[in-house]
Write a protein that holds these residues in place. Structure first.
Motif, PDB file in Angstrom:
ATOM      1  N   ALA A 246       0.843  -1.197   0.000  1.00  0.00           N
ATOM      2  CA  ALA A 246       0.000   0.000   0.000  1.00  0.00           C
ATOM      3  C   ALA A 246       0.876   1.244   0.000  1.00  0.00           C
ATOM      4  CB  ALA A 246      -0.917  -0.005   1.221  1.00  0.00           C
ATOM      5  N   PHE A 247       0.458   2.248  -0.782  1.00  0.00           N
ATOM      6  CA  PHE A 247       1.189   3.508  -0.886  1.00  0.00           C
ATOM      7  C   PHE A 247       0.329   4.643  -0.323  1.00  0.00           C
ATOM      8  CE2 PHE A 247       2.811   0.887  -4.380  1.00  0.00           C
ATOM      9  CZ  PHE A 247       4.180   0.995  -4.195  1.00  0.00           C
ATOM     10  N   GLU A 248       0.909   5.457   0.539  1.00  0.00           N
ATOM     11  CA  GLU A 248       0.235   6.633   1.089  1.00  0.00           C
ATOM     12  C   GLU A 248       1.185   7.826   0.991  1.00  0.00           C
ATOM     13  OE1 GLU A 248      -1.638   9.669   2.543  1.00  0.00           O
ATOM     14  OE2 GLU A 248      -2.694   7.780   2.118  1.00  0.00           O
ATOM     15  N   ARG A 249       0.732   8.896   0.343  1.00  0.00           N
ATOM     16  CA  ARG A 249       1.621  10.042   0.132  1.00  0.00           C
ATOM     17  C   ARG A 249       1.730  10.947   1.350  1.00  0.00           C
ATOM     18  NH1 ARG A 249      -1.976  13.395  -4.309  1.00  0.00           N
ATOM     19  NH2 ARG A 249      -3.764  13.864  -2.975  1.00  0.00           N
ATOM     20  N   GLY A 250       0.799  10.819   2.294  1.00  0.00           N
ATOM     21  CA  GLY A 250       0.833  11.653   3.493  1.00  0.00           C
ATOM     22  C   GLY A 250       1.549  10.985   4.653  1.00  0.00           C
TER      23      GLY A 250
ATOM     24  N   VAL B 237       2.641   8.074  -8.986  1.00  0.00           N
ATOM     25  CA  VAL B 237       2.563   9.144  -9.982  1.00  0.00           C
ATOM     26  C   VAL B 237       2.111   8.639 -11.342  1.00  0.00           C
ATOM     27  CG1 VAL B 237       4.252  10.592  -8.821  1.00  0.00           C
ATOM     28  CG2 VAL B 237       5.042   8.904 -10.491  1.00  0.00           C
ATOM     29  N   ARG B 238       2.008   7.300 -11.492  1.00  0.00           N
ATOM     30  CA  ARG B 238       1.554   6.774 -12.785  1.00  0.00           C
ATOM     31  C   ARG B 238       1.028   5.360 -12.600  1.00  0.00           C
ATOM     32  NH1 ARG B 238       5.300   5.522 -18.136  1.00  0.00           N
ATOM     33  NH2 ARG B 238       3.649   4.626 -19.411  1.00  0.00           N
ATOM     34  N   ILE B 239      -0.049   5.063 -13.313  1.00  0.00           N
ATOM     35  CA  ILE B 239      -0.571   3.695 -13.390  1.00  0.00           C
ATOM     36  C   ILE B 239      -0.390   3.221 -14.824  1.00  0.00           C
ATOM     37  CG2 ILE B 239      -2.596   2.218 -13.161  1.00  0.00           C
ATOM     38  CD1 ILE B 239      -3.758   4.312 -11.231  1.00  0.00           C
ATOM     39  N   ASP B 240       0.343   2.136 -14.993  1.00  0.00           N
ATOM     40  CA  ASP B 240       0.540   1.519 -16.311  1.00  0.00           C
ATOM     41  C   ASP B 240      -0.391   0.310 -16.382  1.00  0.00           C
ATOM     42  OD1 ASP B 240       1.361   0.302 -18.629  1.00  0.00           O
ATOM     43  OD2 ASP B 240       3.420  -0.082 -17.981  1.00  0.00           O
ATOM     44  N   VAL B 241      -1.595   0.525 -16.916  1.00  0.00           N
ATOM     45  CA  VAL B 241      -2.601  -0.527 -16.937  1.00  0.00           C
ATOM     46  C   VAL B 241      -2.144  -1.700 -17.799  1.00  0.00           C
ATOM     47  CG1 VAL B 241      -4.965  -1.091 -17.618  1.00  0.00           C
ATOM     48  CG2 VAL B 241      -4.484   1.079 -16.469  1.00  0.00           C
ATOM     49  N   GLN B 242      -1.610  -1.403 -18.960  1.00  0.00           N
ATOM     50  CA  GLN B 242      -1.194  -2.472 -19.868  1.00  0.00           C
ATOM     51  C   GLN B 242      -0.047  -3.285 -19.268  1.00  0.00           C
ATOM     52  OE1 GLN B 242      -0.155  -1.106 -23.797  1.00  0.00           O
ATOM     53  NE2 GLN B 242      -0.600  -3.094 -24.715  1.00  0.00           N
ATOM     54  N   GLY B 243       0.887  -2.599 -18.612  1.00  0.00           N
ATOM     55  CA  GLY B 243       2.022  -3.295 -18.015  1.00  0.00           C
ATOM     56  C   GLY B 243       1.750  -3.830 -16.623  1.00  0.00           C
ATOM     57  N   ARG B 244       0.550  -3.533 -16.077  1.00  0.00           N
ATOM     58  CA  ARG B 244       0.139  -3.990 -14.751  1.00  0.00           C
ATOM     59  C   ARG B 244       1.184  -3.620 -13.697  1.00  0.00           C
ATOM     60  NH1 ARG B 244      -3.976  -7.782 -15.155  1.00  0.00           N
ATOM     61  NH2 ARG B 244      -3.364  -8.876 -13.258  1.00  0.00           N
ATOM     62  N   ARG B 245       1.461  -2.315 -13.603  1.00  0.00           N
ATOM     63  CA  ARG B 245       2.442  -1.819 -12.648  1.00  0.00           C
ATOM     64  C   ARG B 245       2.132  -0.356 -12.321  1.00  0.00           C
ATOM     65  NH1 ARG B 245       7.948  -0.701 -16.238  1.00  0.00           N
ATOM     66  NH2 ARG B 245       6.939   0.584 -17.831  1.00  0.00           N
ATOM     67  N   VAL B 246       2.684   0.121 -11.208  1.00  0.00           N
ATOM     68  CA  VAL B 246       2.531   1.528 -10.819  1.00  0.00           C
ATOM     69  C   VAL B 246       3.912   2.114 -10.560  1.00  0.00           C
ATOM     70  CG1 VAL B 246       0.245   1.141  -9.797  1.00  0.00           C
ATOM     71  CG2 VAL B 246       2.274   1.046  -8.326  1.00  0.00           C
ATOM     72  N   LEU B 247       4.035   3.410 -10.846  1.00  0.00           N
ATOM     73  CA  LEU B 247       5.285   4.135 -10.619  1.00  0.00           C
ATOM     74  C   LEU B 247       5.123   4.968  -9.352  1.00  0.00           C
ATOM     75  CD1 LEU B 247       8.124   4.913 -11.669  1.00  0.00           C
ATOM     76  CD2 LEU B 247       7.018   6.806 -12.925  1.00  0.00           C
ATOM     77  N   ALA B 248       5.992   4.728  -8.373  1.00  0.00           N
ATOM     78  CA  ALA B 248       5.905   5.410  -7.086  1.00  0.00           C
ATOM     79  C   ALA B 248       7.103   6.322  -6.883  1.00  0.00           C
ATOM     80  CB  ALA B 248       5.830   4.394  -5.955  1.00  0.00           C
ATOM     81  N   ARG B 249       6.873   7.387  -6.133  1.00  0.00           N
ATOM     82  CA  ARG B 249       7.929   8.367  -5.838  1.00  0.00           C
ATOM     83  C   ARG B 249       8.083   8.472  -4.322  1.00  0.00           C
ATOM     84  NH1 ARG B 249       6.366  13.570  -8.446  1.00  0.00           N
ATOM     85  NH2 ARG B 249       7.243  12.598 -10.313  1.00  0.00           N
ATOM     86  N   ASP B 250       9.287   8.294  -3.842  1.00  0.00           N
ATOM     87  CA  ASP B 250       9.578   8.342  -2.407  1.00  0.00           C
ATOM     88  C   ASP B 250       9.748   9.796  -1.979  1.00  0.00           C
ATOM     89  OD1 ASP B 250      10.564   8.185   0.151  1.00  0.00           O
ATOM     90  OD2 ASP B 250      11.886   6.491  -0.254  1.00  0.00           O
ATOM     91  N   LEU B 251       8.675  10.387  -1.446  1.00  0.00           N
ATOM     92  CA  LEU B 251       8.705  11.796  -1.067  1.00  0.00           C
ATOM     93  C   LEU B 251       9.584  12.033   0.147  1.00  0.00           C
ATOM     94  CD1 LEU B 251       4.901  12.625  -1.455  1.00  0.00           C
ATOM     95  CD2 LEU B 251       6.711  12.931  -3.138  1.00  0.00           C
ATOM     96  N   ALA B 252       9.610  11.092   1.090  1.00  0.00           N
ATOM     97  CA  ALA B 252      10.408  11.258   2.301  1.00  0.00           C
ATOM     98  C   ALA B 252      11.891  11.316   1.977  1.00  0.00           C
ATOM     99  CB  ALA B 252      10.123  10.120   3.274  1.00  0.00           C
TER     100      ALA B 252
ATOM    101  N   MET C 229       4.780   4.803   3.559  1.00  0.00           N
ATOM    102  CA  MET C 229       4.298   6.157   3.842  1.00  0.00           C
ATOM    103  C   MET C 229       5.112   7.188   3.070  1.00  0.00           C
ATOM    104  SD  MET C 229       1.802   5.535   5.828  1.00  0.00           S
ATOM    105  CE  MET C 229       1.430   7.224   6.342  1.00  0.00           C
ATOM    106  N   CYS C 230       4.523   8.375   2.937  1.00  0.00           N
ATOM    107  CA  CYS C 230       5.166   9.493   2.236  1.00  0.00           C
ATOM    108  C   CYS C 230       5.670   9.042   0.868  1.00  0.00           C
ATOM    109  CB  CYS C 230       6.302  10.076   3.066  1.00  0.00           C
ATOM    110  SG  CYS C 230       5.767  10.751   4.653  1.00  0.00           S
ATOM    111  N   THR C 231       4.888   8.201   0.230  1.00  0.00           N
ATOM    112  CA  THR C 231       5.238   7.681  -1.094  1.00  0.00           C
ATOM    113  C   THR C 231       4.041   7.878  -2.021  1.00  0.00           C
ATOM    114  OG1 THR C 231       6.663   6.020  -0.075  1.00  0.00           O
ATOM    115  CG2 THR C 231       6.064   5.692  -2.374  1.00  0.00           C
ATOM    116  N   GLU C 232       4.243   8.626  -3.074  1.00  0.00           N
ATOM    117  CA  GLU C 232       3.155   8.995  -3.979  1.00  0.00           C
ATOM    118  C   GLU C 232       3.219   8.189  -5.273  1.00  0.00           C
ATOM    119  OE1 GLU C 232       1.170  13.008  -5.950  1.00  0.00           O
ATOM    120  OE2 GLU C 232       3.231  13.062  -5.208  1.00  0.00           O
TER     121      GLU C 232
END
Length: 473
Positions: A42-46, A92-107, A87-90
């Motif tokens: 699970a990813f939570e940006r806050g 930023v992109r959902i790749d539906v075809q590739g079945r993956r998500v791109l996350a950014r470590d804000l912390a 936590m503190c990870t946003e």
């Protein structure tokens, strides 16, 4: 961090959003499948998870003592249940075809003194989108001043409290008079502020018909709140320090040391839109009864980022409430975890308060009924919360809307003192069951003088609605 292409022998459920819908889904899925069968990321940006956003005005106003009182489950508690919560990870992109998500470590970015940290891909077998809603911030001059606050998350609430603590002035302007605007106005009064509410509507609480909203207006002015209705904000003038000093309409300026936005929220669906997921009229994700995103077998969505079926009008609506979000999460988690559950829709029930005035509604307002094509009658009655002779009996007003000819209940609004608000639940059940007002009059509700008159106010309104329907035939 797991990367796309990493070999896996178990399914992975990825959840975007760590509040009510997202973590309810993750927790329910974990109850059904253990970590050997299902990996949950699970990813939570806050900075917080599983908290009551509805409680923020009461925390700001001092009714709730500590921020942590609003947190139902901490990140550590989720991790103890074998949920990989980042936590503190946003995302930023959902790749539906590739079945993956791109996350950014804000912390990591904060620690390095950079705008954002490293980005990485995480593959999924099943995806839950629970990105919530965002406060409306119209493109007005001065809207980004540091003492202008939206109130949607615990981070938002903390930022507002920090401003209130560090501001010597005691003038506050609230823009908007919906649920958040009204509740924040009261909270600021409790903190000793002189409060002005600037509202473009005819009366506060546009979720009510104007005649019922007037009762809210009177209660707010009785608390010393200055109400400015029918006014459109055109700018938030700032001083030399860049901070807001007033709120301006076409006719006047209202001095402000702090500004709170209570204009409403919109679904936070930028990610979904960029990924090509289906959105509705209000910008929310569209799902089926299982909360599965339409056209995508392994993607679910819930909470404030979705539109739901209104069981009365038959139309899709966007309603941002924690009650719905938690139910969505339970349904999603059951289905993603291999079980079965559905979410049939809502009737639009909500309650609030200002001072000791309780405000409740369910179903359709007059303009909703007109827009849906109903022909209807309306009745309004005045009654009391207890038998009139019993100490503490408080007045309340009930407005009821029923369909012409059939008498089907379409909506109820209640405004009154102690004991008024939760009476709307009777009407919510009647709406869900598609009862007529005549059927409602036979409901076997509890009675004793300390709790109700012999005829409960909701049933008094139903009796009057029956008479109106009969006379209209």
């Amino acid at each position: 961090m797991p990367m796309s292409g990493t070999s896996r022998t178990r399914e992975r459920l990825v959840v975007i959003g760590g509040d009510a819908a997202g973590m309810s889904a993750a927790s329910q899925a974990r109850r059904l499948k253990g970590p050997d069968e299902l990996e949950i990321v699970a990813f939570e940006r806050g900075h917080f998870t599983s908290y009551s956003a509805c409680g923020i005005p009461y925390w700001v106003g001092g009714d709730v003592g500590e921020r942590d009182d609003l947190i139902a489950r901490t990140p550590e508690e989720h991790r103890e249940r074998a949920i990989d919560l980042r936590m503190c990870t946003e995302v930023v992109r959902i790749d539906v075809q590739g079945r993956r998500v791109l996350a950014r470590d804000l912390a990591a970015g904060e620690e390095a003194g950079e705008p954002s940290g490293a980005e990485y891909w995480t593959a999924y077998d099943k995806l839950v989108v629970a990105t919530g809603a965002r406060p409306l911030r119209p493109a007005l001059p001065g809207i980004d001043a540091p003492n202008v606050h939206g109130v949607q998350t615990l981070d938002d609430g903390q930022a507002l409290l920090d401003t209130l603590t560090g501001t010597p002035g005691r003038r506050a302007v609230v823009i908007g008079a919906g649920y958040i605007g009204v509740e924040m106005a009261e909270a600021l009064v409790k903190r000793g502020y002189e409060v002005t509410v600037v509202n473009r509507g005819e009366e506060p609480m546009s979720t009510l018909d104007p005649d019922m909203g007037r009762l809210v207006h009177d209660a707010m002015t009785g608390m010393g709140i200055r109400m400015v209705n029918g006014a459109e904000v055109i700018a938030i003038p700032t001083g030399d320090d860049g901070r807001a000093r007033a709120v301006a309409t076409a006719d006047a300026e209202y001095p402000a040391d702090v500004v709170v936005l209570g204009i409403g929220v919109r679904p936070e669906t930028a990610l979904a839109r960029e990924a090509g997921l289906p959105l509705g009229e209000y910008g929310g994700l569209l799902t089926d009864l299982a909360m599965r995103v339409r056209g995508h077998d392994d993607i679910w969505a819930g909470g404030d980022c979705v539109e739901v079926l209104d069981l009365v009008s038959g139309r899709e609506r966007h309603i941002a409430l924690g009650t719905h979000a938690n139910k969505h999460g339970q349904v999603i988690g059951s289905n993603a975890g291999g079980g079965y559950a559905t979410f049939p829709g809502v009737v639009g029930t909500a309650v609030s308060k200002v001072c000791d005035l309780e405000i409740a509604r369910t179903g359709l307002r007059e303009k909703d009924a007109l827009a849906a094509g109903f022909r209807f009658v309306t009745v309004t009655i005045e009654s009391t919360s207890r038998a009139g002779y019993y100490p503490g009996a408080a007045p309340m007003k009930v407005k009821m809307i029923a369909e012409r000819r059939t008498g089907r209940l379409l909506g109820v609004q209640i405004v009154g003192r102690e004991g008024a608000g939760k009476r709307v639940d009777v009407a919510a059940v009647a709406l869900t069951a598609q009862m007529t007002v005549e059927q409602m009059t036979a409901l076997d509700l509890g009675y004793a003088p300390p709790f109700s008159p012999v005829w409960d106010p909701v049933l008094v309104a139903a009796r009057k609605a029956v008479a109106a329907v009969r006379s209209d035939r």
